[in-house]
Design a protein around this motif. Structure first.
Motif, mmCIF file in Angstrom:
data_model
loop_
_atom_site.group_PDB
_atom_site.id
_atom_site.type_symbol
_atom_site.label_atom_id
_atom_site.label_comp_id
_atom_site.label_asym_id
_atom_site.label_seq_id
_atom_site.Cartn_x
_atom_site.Cartn_y
_atom_site.Cartn_z
ATOM 1 N N VAL A 171 0.832 -1.208 0.000
ATOM 2 C CA VAL A 171 0.000 0.000 0.000
ATOM 3 C C VAL A 171 0.869 1.262 0.000
ATOM 4 O O VAL A 171 0.582 2.230 0.711
ATOM 5 N N ALA A 172 1.922 1.246 -0.812
ATOM 6 C CA ALA A 172 2.819 2.400 -0.885
ATOM 7 C C ALA A 172 2.038 3.657 -1.223
ATOM 8 O O ALA A 172 1.164 3.654 -2.088
ATOM 9 N N GLY A 173 2.352 4.732 -0.514
ATOM 10 C CA GLY A 173 1.696 6.013 -0.773
ATOM 11 C C GLY A 173 0.484 6.270 0.101
ATOM 12 O O GLY A 173 -0.053 7.371 0.107
ATOM 13 N N PHE A 174 0.040 5.277 0.864
ATOM 14 C CA PHE A 174 -1.100 5.450 1.765
ATOM 15 C C PHE A 174 -0.586 5.674 3.184
ATOM 16 O O PHE A 174 0.329 4.980 3.637
ATOM 17 N N SER A 175 -1.168 6.623 3.871
ATOM 18 C CA SER A 175 -0.820 6.856 5.275
ATOM 19 C C SER A 175 -1.792 6.065 6.151
ATOM 20 O O SER A 175 -2.845 5.620 5.674
ATOM 21 N N PRO A 176 -1.462 5.881 7.433
ATOM 22 C CA PRO A 176 -2.359 5.107 8.305
ATOM 23 C C PRO A 176 -3.785 5.661 8.374
ATOM 24 O O PRO A 176 -4.749 4.895 8.472
#
Length: 139
Positions: A52-57
């Motif tokens: 999920v690169a590019g997604f923040s928590p």
């Protein structure tokens, strides 16, 4: 989705739940984004890892709904117009991925590390229940 012919037999009454599980699993298998791995960690423990690169928590949501693990990612569309890419190879779209969980499988936790979302699952050993049945006497 077409019905499974096997479960339409008049000799298999009461298997609607099984048919629904198979249909949910088939639908989940058809999803292709984001890519994921499933690891067997031993002792009844599993780990699902999603790229999920590019997604923040705060853009990710993990939940369990009716024995189905649901992982959702929502991108903030407000800054989309501000970005000027010469090449865009990293997918930035939102997603919804689901996994059908077996009975007694529980989610232990989730962590985000280097663009990988790790979801740990466990299947605890069932407690052995001994039930004493009283014997009645007649006559």
């Amino acid at each position: 989705m077409s019905r499974t012919i096997l479960f339409d037999s008049p000799y298999l009454l009461g298997f609607e739940h099984t048919r629904a599980l198979i249909e949910r699993a088939a639908k989940a298998a058809a999803e292709a984004y984001p890519p994921y791995n499933v690891e067997d960690l031993g002792e009844g423990r599993l780990r699902i890892t999603l790229a999920v690169a590019g997604f923040s928590p705060d853009q990710l949501h993990v939940s369990v709904e009716d024995r189905q693990l649901v992982v959702a990612g929502r991108r903030d569309e407000a800054h989309k117009d501000d970005d000027a890419y010469l090449h865009r190879g990293i997918a930035g779209r939102g997603f919804l991925r689901s996994f059908v969980l077996a009975d007694r499988v529980v989610v232990d936790g989730a962590s985000l590390e280097h663009g990988l979302l790790h979801i740990d699952l466990a299947r605890p050993e069932p407690e052995t229940a001994i039930k004493r049945i009283p014997i009645r006497t007649t006559g």
